[in-house]
Design a protein around this motif. Structure first.
Motif, PDB file in Angstrom:
ATOM      1  N   SER B  50       0.849  -1.197   0.000  1.00 17.69           N
ATOM      2  CA  SER B  50       0.000   0.000   0.000  1.00 17.69           C
ATOM      3  C   SER B  50       0.879   1.238   0.000  1.00 17.69           C
ATOM      4  O   SER B  50       2.103   1.158   0.045  1.00 17.69           O
ATOM      5  CB  SER B  50      -0.901   0.002   1.225  1.00 17.69           C
ATOM      6  N   ARG B  51       0.250   2.389  -0.038  1.00 24.04           N
ATOM      7  CA  ARG B  51       1.029   3.630  -0.079  1.00 24.04           C
ATOM      8  C   ARG B  51       1.759   3.882   1.234  1.00 24.04           C
ATOM      9  O   ARG B  51       2.797   4.552   1.247  1.00 24.04           O
ATOM     10  CB  ARG B  51       0.092   4.806  -0.377  1.00 24.04           C
ATOM     11  N   THR B  52       1.259   3.356   2.327  1.00 19.33           N
ATOM     12  CA  THR B  52       1.839   3.687   3.637  1.00 19.33           C
ATOM     13  C   THR B  52       3.327   3.352   3.744  1.00 19.33           C
ATOM     14  O   THR B  52       4.131   4.252   4.028  1.00 19.33           O
ATOM     15  CB  THR B  52       1.044   3.006   4.757  1.00 19.33           C
ATOM     16  N   PRO B  53       3.728   2.090   3.530  1.00 22.47           N
ATOM     17  CA  PRO B  53       5.172   1.820   3.631  1.00 22.47           C
ATOM     18  C   PRO B  53       5.980   2.581   2.585  1.00 22.47           C
ATOM     19  O   PRO B  53       7.132   2.945   2.852  1.00 22.47           O
ATOM     20  CB  PRO B  53       5.267   0.307   3.420  1.00 22.47           C
ATOM     21  N   VAL B  54       5.372   2.850   1.447  1.00 22.98           N
ATOM     22  CA  VAL B  54       6.084   3.628   0.428  1.00 22.98           C
ATOM     23  C   VAL B  54       6.358   5.031   0.949  1.00 22.98           C
ATOM     24  O   VAL B  54       7.477   5.549   0.850  1.00 22.98           O
ATOM     25  CB  VAL B  54       5.279   3.693  -0.885  1.00 22.98           C
ATOM     26  N   ARG B  55       5.346   5.648   1.535  1.00 23.49           N
ATOM     27  CA  ARG B  55       5.524   6.996   2.086  1.00 23.49           C
ATOM     28  C   ARG B  55       6.640   7.014   3.123  1.00 23.49           C
ATOM     29  O   ARG B  55       7.480   7.920   3.130  1.00 23.49           O
ATOM     30  CB  ARG B  55       4.221   7.468   2.741  1.00 23.49           C
TER      31      ARG B  55
END
Lengths: 230, 230
Positions: B50-55
């Motif tokens: 998801s975007r969370t770990p990417v952020r």
DNA sequence: ACATCCAAGGTTGCATACAATATTGAAGAT
DNA sequence: ATCTTCAATATTGTATGCAACCTTGGATGT
């Protein structure tokens, strides 16, 4: 023109940056103590934000060396050991003289004026240190500003960032409290001599005064056993 | 005993650390180019997270200097300017000699053996550089390893981290491609001389050879205009 | 033709819910 | 008594939805 320097991003205040700055401040002023865990939910509710910006701020602070993170266990304030102090001093002893050397060849007139101004103020306060209880704190604050301006004048942003994040960590709770008048005067004399070296156009001179300045300060905190004592 | 060194946290693989490492690798090998924006959704879907770990990974990479972030606009690969090269070289020229100086007084027998081994391999490869097309790449890789081991032997974790994050950024795509045989041999001779200085118990000697080593490499990339040309 | 404004689309910022992992303390075995 | 086991709890890790903000391109007016 759309090149935006890294630090300029902070002109926009976002929740993450606010949390970052608050936590950093709390570490500096001792609100959070060494080895203390920072719980995401606690920080979030205290600052009235959700866990998301807190997590992002914590991760930044880990990268900058203020906290250490252990997966699935949390982030805690780094404990300051003798080895940490040694590591930082070894770095500072090459980085700050470098900064002064670089600054001496390219510092602007106005920056130089600011430094002279700060040096004068510190000199005045030094002579009041026995009568004015707040003198030492004022000097510490002006001293930080003196070093900061000098470092910025080096025109090396990476160097400035390193000194900000690596060295400032060691300045927590360190001030001029245990300087006697003689040591304070020498420290002030160093500041003035750095400015004289810059005026004389001698980066090597300036660089070496800075080195002496740091070593003198270090010697006060870690007295050498071979010191003659009678 | 619960003191866990910062880098040991990476023994546990979490999605964020995976994303971090993948992106860093992609920057190093040129998959992501200078000034290219890394869209959170794109990276997320590519890596099946998801975007969370990417952020969180992006924010780390910004702190480490690989990316620059602009609030509400995104993170992009930092563009490498002449000023950046100058800044990094100025730092490297004080940090690596410091590392060698510190290492020479406390390096272990086994580390020293490894360095000798690496130096020998590089010397052999140097003499094959005209007949073996892969020699230069092998030398570059062994050279990185040589410097890495030397830096770790300094017993200053902060210094090692700085050199990893600050200096490695400049090593992208830089190898021994434009070294002629004479320059390669001098470079190899420098490695050997550093080991000789350590054996002789002279940190200053080792430190200055390293300085010469870096300055010689720099001179190759930025030839001085005053060079005699006939 | 040029500038201005505005709306639509895209991207990041933040909040919340849920999953995975670690810690803790009490029950049970030795 | 001490150690082990295991379930309850606390905490971090991840996914997703929505809000805030920026960019972009076309419509409008001059």
């Amino acid at each position: 023109m759309d090149a935006i320097p890294t630090n300029a991003s902070r002109v926009v205040q976002t929740a993450t940056t606010r949390v970052h700055d608050v936590i950093k401040q709390r570490i500096l002023n001792g609100h959070y103590q060494a080895n203390e865990y920072l719980r995401e939910t606690s920080v979030a509710s205290e600052l009235n934000v959700s866990r998301t910006p807190v997590r992002e701020a914590l991760r930044e602070l880990v990268s900058e060396g203020w906290l250490e993170a252990i997966p699935h266990r949390g982030s805690r304030v780094v404990a300051w050991t003798a080895k940490d102090a040694r590591e930082v001093f070894e770095l500072r002893l090459v980085l700050e003289p470098l900064a002064v050397r670089l600054a001496s060849t390219q510092i602007s007139k106005s920056c130089f004026k600011s430094l002279e101004n700060l040096a004068s103020q510190m000199e005045t306060l030094t002579e009041q240190v026995d009568t004015n209880a707040e003198s030492r704190n004022r000097i510490a604050s002006l001293n930080h500003e003196f070093h900061r301006i000098l470092i910025l004048a080096s025109n090396n942003q990476r160097l400035a960032n390193l000194l900000e994040n690596v060295v400032r960590t060691s300045i927590i709770h360190r001030n001029f409290g245990n300087y006697d008048l003689a040591n304070l005067r020498r420290s002030m004399r160093h500041h003035r001599e750095i400015l004289e070296a810059i005026t004389a156009g001698s980066p090597e001179w300036a660089e070496n005064v800075m080195r002496a300045h740091l070593l003198a300060a270090q010697a006060l905190h870690v007295p050498h056993p071979n010191m003659p004592s009678g």
